[in-house]
Design an enzyme around this catalytic site. Structure first.
Site: not given
Ligand code: CU
Length: 429
Positions: A103, A185
């Protein structure tokens, strides 16, 4: 006027307003200030502890804290703890083996992923304007700064002194928080600077489960009606990069403490604790009764003890799928080319084969200026409650002062003489 000039003017105006409304300056003398007013946080907590630091947003790492100093009412001279702390990777592999995200390096917690704070994001705190770290940087409300109660700092019913007294004190944390949205998320980057000198780093995950990540009972968990929609289990492998600069002197040593049982005393087991210097780069894993500390060889507290901070780990799942997600902590010699714990983006001038923390330490270089890479893993087995929004789940670690000050920095009047054994009982040596 260009957008940037307007933004700069707004930032100037905002910092002027903030400084006008900020609480009275601490009693502490100002430490070196290597950043401007808008990039500085200097706050005094109710117990008199002042934390001072610089903050910025990196497009990949998100929130970065630099030049972190602490001063307390009892020890008012600001002393540096950290050169910097930030996230160093967030690796999310799914249990099917078919999906994986890095990420930080592939998407980034800064730039467009960084959320503008709103709603209850900063309830009771104040929101700071700052650059979001993108290639076309925007000034936005991205950092929350707040003082939050942390429960009892200490409690002592003293009935041996000249007068019976109960010492009972509420503690507080200075909390710094940003939110980044990466796909479904949402990640909360949080640093809690306690009034007793402890630093807690943690990553919160919330938002929603990814609708694209559904599989079967083999590696998912049913979260809708009956047994139809299996949300895929996955890992959140978080890494932090921590660079100490204790008392501004650098050159820290790394030590490992271990405790073993060595026979029995007259009543019970006898335990023996030893510590050794870790002189060279390497990766290390947790064991029962083991911890590491970063110790200054030159800076001492008023008791003549070397100042240090220890790494206090919490819950952490070990992901066996990569070599770099197995060790709990890696100590490497500081190197400007070593930025990310995995998927380390290679600059043209940097060696291309230095991809993970494992590579950083493979030549076992001598640790003259160590960098600590802390890994904390969370294996997420989805549950019905994850919809919706997903309840926040946290992963992180603590940095605990060890001999940083001669006594508890929050020692109240009446207990300042209690340094060492006051009773005359017990054996010496
Ligand atoms: Cu998850």
């Amino acid at each position: 006027m260009t957008y940037r000039k307007i933004a700069a003017a707004v930032a100037l105006l905002t910092s002027a307003v903030l400084s006008l409304t900020a609480p009275a300056a601490a009693q502490a003398a100002p430490a070196a200030t290597p950043c401007g007013a808008s990039a500085m946080v200097k706050e005094t907590l109710p117990n008199g502890t002042t934390w001072q630091l610089c903050w910025r947003i990196n497009d990949k790492a998100g929130l970065v804290l630099d030049h972190v100093f602490v001063a307390t009412k009892r020890y008012p001279e600001p002393v540096q703890v950290l050169d910097s702390i930030r996230l160093a990777q967030l690796n999310v592999p799914y249990d099917t083996g078919d999906t994986e995200y890095n990420d930080l390096t592939a998407i980034g917690l800064g730039s467009y992923g960084l959320e503008t704070l709103t709603g209850d994001d900063c309830k009771g705190g104040s929101i700071r304007l700052g650059s979001d770290g993108g290639s076309d940087p925007q000034q936005r409300k991205v950092l929350c700064v707040s003082a939050e109660p942390r429960g009892l700092a200490y409690r002592l019913h003293d009935y041996e002194g000249s007068e019976e007294k109960v010492y009972s004190q509420q503690g507080h944390d200075l909390v710094l928080r940003t939110v980044s949205k990466l796909g479904w998320y949402e990640y909360v980057t949080e640093y809690r600077l306690h009034d007793d000198g402890q630093i807690s780093a943690r990553l919160g995950a919330t938002g929603d489960l990814a609708p694209s990540e559904y599989s079967t009972a083999d590696n998912g968990w049913p979260i809708g009606k009956a047994a139809k929609d299996y949300s895929t289990m996955h890992y959140h492998n978080a890494f932090w990069r921590v660079d100490f600069n204790i008392a501004g002197k650098g050159g820290e040593k790394v030590e490992q403490f271990d405790t073993t049982t060595s026979g029995r005393g007259s009543m019970t087991a006898a335990l023996k604790t030893t510590h050794k210097t870790i002189a060279n780069e390497g990766t290390f894993s947790a064991a029962n009764q083991r911890f590491w500390r970063i110790v200054s060889p030159t800076s001492k507290n008023a008791d003549g003890h070397q100042r240090s901070y220890e790494l206090a780990r919490g819950a952490s799942d070990r992901y066996e799928g990569h070599p770099e997600t197995k060790p709990d902590v890696t100590f490497s010699q500081k190197n400007a080319c070593e930025k990310w714990a995995s998927d380390n983006a290679a600059d043209p001038e940097c060696p291309l084969d230095s991809v993970t923390v494992i590579d950083f330490v493979k030549n076992k270089e001598k640790l003259a200026d160590p960098v600590m890479w802390v890994r904390v893993g969370f294996h997420h087995v989805p549950r019905d409650e994850d919809q919706s929004p997903m309840p926040m789940h946290w992963q992180g670690f603590d940095l605990v002062p060890r001999d940083f000050t001669e006594m508890n920095p929050l020692t109240p009047a009446g207990r300042e003489g209690a340094n060492g054994n006051q009773s005359g009982e017990g054996s010496q040596g």
